[in-house]
Design a protein around this motif. Structure first.
Motif, PDB file in Angstrom:
ATOM      1  N   LYS A  55       0.830  -1.202   0.000  1.00 27.23           N
ATOM      2  CA  LYS A  55       0.000   0.000   0.000  1.00 27.23           C
ATOM      3  C   LYS A  55       0.868   1.258   0.000  1.00 27.23           C
ATOM      4  CE  LYS A  55      -3.603   2.509   2.498  1.00 27.23           C
ATOM      5  NZ  LYS A  55      -2.986   3.809   2.221  1.00 27.23           N
ATOM      6  N   GLU A  56       1.909   1.271   0.813  1.00 26.51           N
ATOM      7  CA  GLU A  56       2.806   2.432   0.866  1.00 26.51           C
ATOM      8  C   GLU A  56       3.462   2.672  -0.494  1.00 26.51           C
ATOM      9  OE1 GLU A  56       5.418   1.460   4.096  1.00 26.51           O
ATOM     10  OE2 GLU A  56       3.857   1.786   5.615  1.00 26.51           O
ATOM     11  N   ASN A  57       3.861   1.591  -1.171  1.00 26.57           N
ATOM     12  CA  ASN A  57       4.487   1.728  -2.491  1.00 26.57           C
ATOM     13  C   ASN A  57       3.492   2.240  -3.540  1.00 26.57           C
ATOM     14  OD1 ASN A  57       6.919   0.802  -1.468  1.00 26.57           O
ATOM     15  ND2 ASN A  57       6.541  -1.311  -2.066  1.00 26.57           N
ATOM     16  N   ILE A  58       2.273   1.719  -3.510  1.00 27.11           N
ATOM     17  CA  ILE A  58       1.269   2.182  -4.473  1.00 27.11           C
ATOM     18  C   ILE A  58       0.885   3.630  -4.193  1.00 27.11           C
ATOM     19  CG2 ILE A  58      -1.094   1.851  -5.319  1.00 27.11           C
ATOM     20  CD1 ILE A  58      -0.701  -1.153  -4.930  1.00 27.11           C
ATOM     21  N   ASP A  59       0.787   3.998  -2.922  1.00 27.99           N
ATOM     22  CA  ASP A  59       0.491   5.395  -2.581  1.00 27.99           C
ATOM     23  C   ASP A  59       1.564   6.324  -3.142  1.00 27.99           C
ATOM     24  OD1 ASP A  59      -1.781   4.584  -1.271  1.00 27.99           O
ATOM     25  OD2 ASP A  59      -0.934   4.757   0.742  1.00 27.99           O
ATOM     26  N   LEU A  60       2.828   5.918  -3.062  1.00 26.00           N
ATOM     27  CA  LEU A  60       3.929   6.703  -3.627  1.00 26.00           C
ATOM     28  C   LEU A  60       3.776   6.805  -5.138  1.00 26.00           C
ATOM     29  CD1 LEU A  60       6.666   8.157  -3.424  1.00 26.00           C
ATOM     30  CD2 LEU A  60       7.762   5.904  -3.513  1.00 26.00           C
ATOM     31  N   LEU A  61       3.421   5.707  -5.769  1.00 24.02           N
ATOM     32  CA  LEU A  61       3.207   5.698  -7.215  1.00 24.02           C
ATOM     33  C   LEU A  61       2.104   6.679  -7.601  1.00 24.02           C
ATOM     34  CD1 LEU A  61       3.896   4.232  -9.936  1.00 24.02           C
ATOM     35  CD2 LEU A  61       2.029   2.681  -9.397  1.00 24.02           C
ATOM     36  N   ILE A  62       1.027   6.691  -6.851  1.00 28.12           N
ATOM     37  CA  ILE A  62      -0.086   7.597  -7.148  1.00 28.12           C
ATOM     38  C   ILE A  62       0.346   9.056  -6.981  1.00 28.12           C
ATOM     39  CG2 ILE A  62      -2.344   8.376  -6.313  1.00 28.12           C
ATOM     40  CD1 ILE A  62      -3.031   5.427  -5.854  1.00 28.12           C
ATOM     41  N   ARG A  63       1.120   9.344  -5.934  1.00 31.65           N
ATOM     42  CA  ARG A  63       1.601  10.718  -5.736  1.00 31.65           C
ATOM     43  C   ARG A  63       2.525  11.161  -6.864  1.00 31.65           C
ATOM     44  NH1 ARG A  63       2.101   8.826  -0.400  1.00 31.65           N
ATOM     45  NH2 ARG A  63       4.368   8.650  -0.597  1.00 31.65           N
ATOM     46  N   SER A  64       3.172  10.199  -7.528  1.00 33.24           N
ATOM     47  CA  SER A  64       4.117  10.509  -8.608  1.00 33.24           C
ATOM     48  C   SER A  64       3.438  10.614  -9.971  1.00 33.24           C
ATOM     49  CB  SER A  64       5.203   9.432  -8.681  1.00 33.24           C
ATOM     50  OG  SER A  64       5.860   9.312  -7.447  1.00 33.24           O
ATOM     51  N   ARG A  65       2.162  10.332 -10.043  1.00 31.85           N
ATOM     52  CA  ARG A  65       1.456  10.329 -11.330  1.00 31.85           C
ATOM     53  C   ARG A  65       1.515  11.677 -12.038  1.00 31.85           C
ATOM     54  NH1 ARG A  65      -2.489   5.985 -12.099  1.00 31.85           N
ATOM     55  NH2 ARG A  65      -3.740   7.316 -13.413  1.00 31.85           N
ATOM     56  N   ASN A  66       1.556  12.762 -11.300  1.00 32.06           N
ATOM     57  CA  ASN A  66       1.547  14.092 -11.914  1.00 32.06           C
ATOM     58  C   ASN A  66       2.742  14.326 -12.822  1.00 32.06           C
ATOM     59  OD1 ASN A  66      -0.821  14.704 -10.596  1.00 32.06           O
ATOM     60  ND2 ASN A  66       0.200  15.622  -8.846  1.00 32.06           N
ATOM     61  N   SER A  67       3.851  13.639 -12.566  1.00 29.48           N
ATOM     62  CA  SER A  67       5.040  13.821 -13.403  1.00 29.48           C
ATOM     63  C   SER A  67       5.027  12.908 -14.631  1.00 29.48           C
ATOM     64  CB  SER A  67       6.303  13.566 -12.579  1.00 29.48           C
ATOM     65  OG  SER A  67       6.321  12.231 -12.122  1.00 29.48           O
ATOM     66  N   LEU A  68       4.050  12.039 -14.727  1.00 30.93           N
ATOM     67  CA  LEU A  68       3.956  11.115 -15.858  1.00 30.93           C
ATOM     68  C   LEU A  68       2.762  11.506 -16.716  1.00 30.93           C
ATOM     69  CD1 LEU A  68       4.524   7.852 -13.784  1.00 30.93           C
ATOM     70  CD2 LEU A  68       6.233   9.093 -15.122  1.00 30.93           C
ATOM     71  N   THR A  69       3.029  12.099 -17.865  1.00 27.59           N
ATOM     72  CA  THR A  69       1.946  12.671 -18.665  1.00 27.59           C
ATOM     73  C   THR A  69       0.904  11.651 -19.093  1.00 27.59           C
ATOM     74  OG1 THR A  69       3.341  12.432 -20.619  1.00 27.59           O
ATOM     75  CG2 THR A  69       3.317  14.586 -19.539  1.00 27.59           C
ATOM     76  N   ASN A  70       1.321  10.416 -19.378  1.00 27.15           N
ATOM     77  CA  ASN A  70       0.332   9.436 -19.832  1.00 27.15           C
ATOM     78  C   ASN A  70      -0.597   8.993 -18.705  1.00 27.15           C
ATOM     79  OD1 ASN A  70       2.588   7.897 -18.699  1.00 27.15           O
ATOM     80  ND2 ASN A  70       1.466   6.087 -19.372  1.00 27.15           N
ATOM     81  N   CYS A  71      -0.221   9.255 -17.448  1.00 27.01           N
ATOM     82  CA  CYS A  71      -1.042   8.820 -16.324  1.00 27.01           C
ATOM     83  C   CYS A  71      -2.081   9.865 -15.905  1.00 27.01           C
ATOM     84  CB  CYS A  71      -0.163   8.513 -15.112  1.00 27.01           C
ATOM     85  SG  CYS A  71       0.911   7.089 -15.359  1.00 27.01           S
ATOM     86  N   LEU A  72      -1.865  11.101 -16.286  1.00 30.91           N
ATOM     87  CA  LEU A  72      -2.710  12.186 -15.787  1.00 30.91           C
ATOM     88  C   LEU A  72      -4.190  11.953 -16.030  1.00 30.91           C
ATOM     89  CD1 LEU A  72      -0.620  15.357 -16.665  1.00 30.91           C
ATOM     90  CD2 LEU A  72      -1.117  14.438 -14.404  1.00 30.91           C
ATOM     91  N   ASN A  73      -4.532  11.518 -17.222  1.00 24.14           N
ATOM     92  CA  ASN A  73      -5.945  11.373 -17.580  1.00 24.14           C
ATOM     93  C   ASN A  73      -6.432   9.933 -17.552  1.00 24.14           C
ATOM     94  OD1 ASN A  73      -6.147  14.173 -18.066  1.00 24.14           O
ATOM     95  ND2 ASN A  73      -5.172  13.875 -20.065  1.00 24.14           N
ATOM     96  N   SER A  74      -5.630   9.030 -17.014  1.00 25.49           N
ATOM     97  CA  SER A  74      -6.023   7.629 -17.002  1.00 25.49           C
ATOM     98  C   SER A  74      -6.745   7.280 -15.709  1.00 25.49           C
ATOM     99  CB  SER A  74      -4.796   6.728 -17.162  1.00 25.49           C
ATOM    100  OG  SER A  74      -5.196   5.373 -17.120  1.00 25.49           O
TER     101      SER A  74
END
Length: 199
Positions: A55-74
């Protein structure tokens, strides 16, 4: 899994309502494993369990989504480069099974894992209720009327099934003789990932 489905994850039995029905280990597992639900094949609801560290790792991944353009609207938790679809876990598992060089890569599939769990549990003398808990967790059909006469599924799945999965992962299942999910007493060595968690 969508980000929305993931965001509904929670610890079960956090109000302690079922403490009287659970062993100490089961209560500890309910405070360590998070649970959420996703829409699976044929529109069925499937439970997903994951430990605190995941959960901690996925939460970090979600917080990092803003820097990944393909993730912003997914809407997907693990989107593809196009963001309109998701990475399929079965495809990843198949690829890793082939790449790791095992003798029989076809045996390392999610369907095979579910079948293996179902087969291994036949070694136990499970009660009807325990069979229902496990069958529902694995996404297998159970009789509809049983849905109305049971303790909450979330807590029972985390408390009961997580012990079985941890025992299988550590290889202890072949060394121990148990008659039911209640009889499983997971050794401290088996709870490697829980070492930082205060039981």
């Amino acid at each position: 899994m969508t980000v929305e489905e993931y965001s509904k994850n929670k610890l079960t039995n956090d109000d302690g309502e079922l403490d009287g029905c659970l062993t100490k280990l089961e209560k500890d597992l309910c405070r360590y494993f998070y649970r959420t639900e996703i829409i699976a094949k044929r529109g069925r609801i499937a439970a997903v369990l994951f430990p605190r560290q995941v959960k901690e790792n996925i939460d970090l991944l979600i917080r990092s989504r803003n820097s990944l353009t393909n993730c912003l609207n997914s809407k997907f938790l693990f989107p593809t480069k196009s963001a309109s679809s998701h990475i399929r876990g079965t495809d990843v598992l198949r690829s890793i099974a082939i790449d790791c060089g095992v003798e029989h890569p076809k045996r390392l599939r999610s369907t095979k894992l579910r079948n293996h769990i179902a087969t291994m549990t036949q070694l136990f003398n499970l009660s009807e209720n325990e069979i229902d808990i496990l069958a529902k967790f694995l996404g297998h059909e159970i009789r509809v009327h049983r849905e109305f006469y049971r303790l909450p599924d979330g807590t029972m799945q985390v408390a009961k099934v997580s012990k079985l999965l941890m025992m299988m992962e550590s290889g202890q299942i072949t060394r121990n003789s148990v008659n039911s999910l209640d009889d499983i007493d997971v050794d401290d060595e088996c709870i490697v990932g829980m070492s930082h968690f205060q039981c």
